[in-house]
Write a protein that holds these residues in place. Structure first.
Motif, short mmCIF file in Angstrom:
data_model
loop_
_atom_site.label_atom_id
_atom_site.label_comp_id
_atom_site.label_asym_id
_atom_site.label_seq_id
_atom_site.Cartn_x
_atom_site.Cartn_y
_atom_site.Cartn_z
N ALA A 52 37.12 -7.56 7.84
CA ALA A 52 37.95 -8.72 8.14
C ALA A 52 38.99 -9.00 7.06
O ALA A 52 39.84 -9.88 7.22
N GLY A 53 38.93 -8.27 5.94
CA GLY A 53 39.86 -8.52 4.84
C GLY A 53 39.57 -9.82 4.14
O GLY A 53 40.47 -10.45 3.58
N ASN A 54 38.31 -10.24 4.14
CA ASN A 54 37.89 -11.53 3.59
C ASN A 54 37.33 -11.33 2.18
O ASN A 54 36.13 -11.12 2.00
N ALA A 55 38.19 -11.41 1.18
CA ALA A 55 37.78 -11.15 -0.21
C ALA A 55 36.74 -12.14 -0.69
O ALA A 55 35.76 -11.77 -1.34
N SER A 56 36.89 -13.42 -0.36
CA SER A 56 35.90 -14.40 -0.81
C SER A 56 34.58 -14.21 -0.07
O SER A 56 33.51 -14.46 -0.63
N GLY A 57 34.64 -13.74 1.18
CA GLY A 57 33.42 -13.43 1.92
C GLY A 57 32.67 -12.25 1.32
O GLY A 57 31.44 -12.27 1.24
N VAL A 58 33.40 -11.24 0.89
CA VAL A 58 32.78 -10.09 0.21
C VAL A 58 32.15 -10.58 -1.09
O VAL A 58 30.99 -10.30 -1.37
N ALA A 59 32.90 -11.34 -1.87
CA ALA A 59 32.41 -11.81 -3.18
C ALA A 59 31.18 -12.71 -3.04
O ALA A 59 30.31 -12.72 -3.92
N ALA A 60 31.09 -13.45 -1.95
CA ALA A 60 29.93 -14.33 -1.73
C ALA A 60 28.64 -13.54 -1.57
O ALA A 60 27.55 -14.10 -1.72
N MET A 61 28.74 -12.26 -1.29
CA MET A 61 27.57 -11.40 -1.14
C MET A 61 26.96 -11.06 -2.51
O MET A 61 25.86 -10.55 -2.58
N TYR A 62 27.70 -11.32 -3.58
CA TYR A 62 27.29 -10.97 -4.94
C TYR A 62 26.67 -12.18 -5.64
O TYR A 62 26.99 -13.33 -5.32
N THR A 63 25.83 -11.92 -6.65
CA THR A 63 25.31 -12.99 -7.49
C THR A 63 26.46 -13.54 -8.33
O THR A 63 27.49 -12.89 -8.49
N GLU A 64 26.28 -14.74 -8.89
CA GLU A 64 27.31 -15.32 -9.75
C GLU A 64 27.61 -14.43 -10.96
O GLU A 64 28.74 -14.37 -11.43
N ASP A 65 26.58 -13.75 -11.47
CA ASP A 65 26.73 -12.90 -12.66
C ASP A 65 26.86 -11.42 -12.31
O ASP A 65 26.60 -10.55 -13.13
N ALA A 66 27.31 -11.13 -11.11
CA ALA A 66 27.41 -9.75 -10.63
C ALA A 66 28.51 -8.97 -11.34
O ALA A 66 29.40 -9.55 -11.96
N ALA A 67 28.42 -7.67 -11.19
CA ALA A 67 29.47 -6.78 -11.66
C ALA A 67 29.57 -5.61 -10.68
O ALA A 67 28.56 -5.14 -10.16
N THR A 68 30.78 -5.19 -10.43
CA THR A 68 31.01 -4.01 -9.63
C THR A 68 31.76 -3.01 -10.51
O THR A 68 32.62 -3.39 -11.29
N ILE A 69 31.37 -1.76 -10.38
CA ILE A 69 31.96 -0.70 -11.20
C ILE A 69 32.69 0.26 -10.26
O ILE A 69 32.07 0.86 -9.38
#
Length: 164
Positions: A52-69
């Motif tokens: 859907a191109g929903n960046a905040s929706g993708v980010a909501a799937m992560y923990t507050e202290d998440a990291a993506t590499i």
């Protein structure tokens, strides 16, 4: 070279996972099939937000202290950073297809390690050229206090396009 980076990144992910606070002893044995279903369900939610191109929706799937590499080795930390990272992608790419396939899920208390592969197709928003990609990923999931599985660490590697 990409495989070397992937293996080094995989080693780093495993080291980070081993340094996490010890998991609480589960009250009952983990049902591997139920865990896999739960993780696959969350993976489908991630893919739907991405499609859907929903960046905040993708980010909501992560923990507050998440990291993506990323495959380049660059880190993006926190939900705000992850939102900005994906928004930059969606500003230039119209995604038309996305698939994430879970290959294995390994339980580790309030954590789970998922390994899988992905593919996507889309169109460059600027020059309208087709874009596609595929690769492998490993995710360290954490079951938060609210009982929801969220991505804590996410690492991927792209597979170079096959030469004709």
């Amino acid at each position: 070279m990409a495989n070397h980076r992937f293996l080094c990144s995989l080693g780093l992910l495993l080291v980070v996972a081993s340094c996490a606070a010890p998991a609480k002893m589960p009250e009952a044995a983990v049902d591997p099939a139920a865990l896999r279903d739960a993780i696959q369900g969350r993976e489908r939610e991630w893919s739907a937000a991405y499609l859907a191109g929903n960046a905040s929706g993708v980010a909501a799937m992560y923990t507050e202290d998440a990291a993506t590499i990323q495959a380049s080795g660059d880190w993006t930390r926190g939900r705000d950073g992850i939102t900005k990272f994906y928004q930059a992608q969606f500003d230039t790419l119209a995604v038309t297809a996305r698939e994430d396939i879970t290959e294995e899920v390994t339980p580790a208390g309030d954590y789970a390690i998922e390994v899988g592969h992905y593919s996507f197709q889309g169109t460059n928003k600027v020059d309208k050229t087709p874009r596609s990609g595929a690769g492998r990923y490993m995710v360290l999931w954490r079951k938060d206090a609210d009982g929801v599985w969220r991505l804590l660490r996410d690492i991927g590697s792209e597979v170079p396009p096959k030469k004709p």
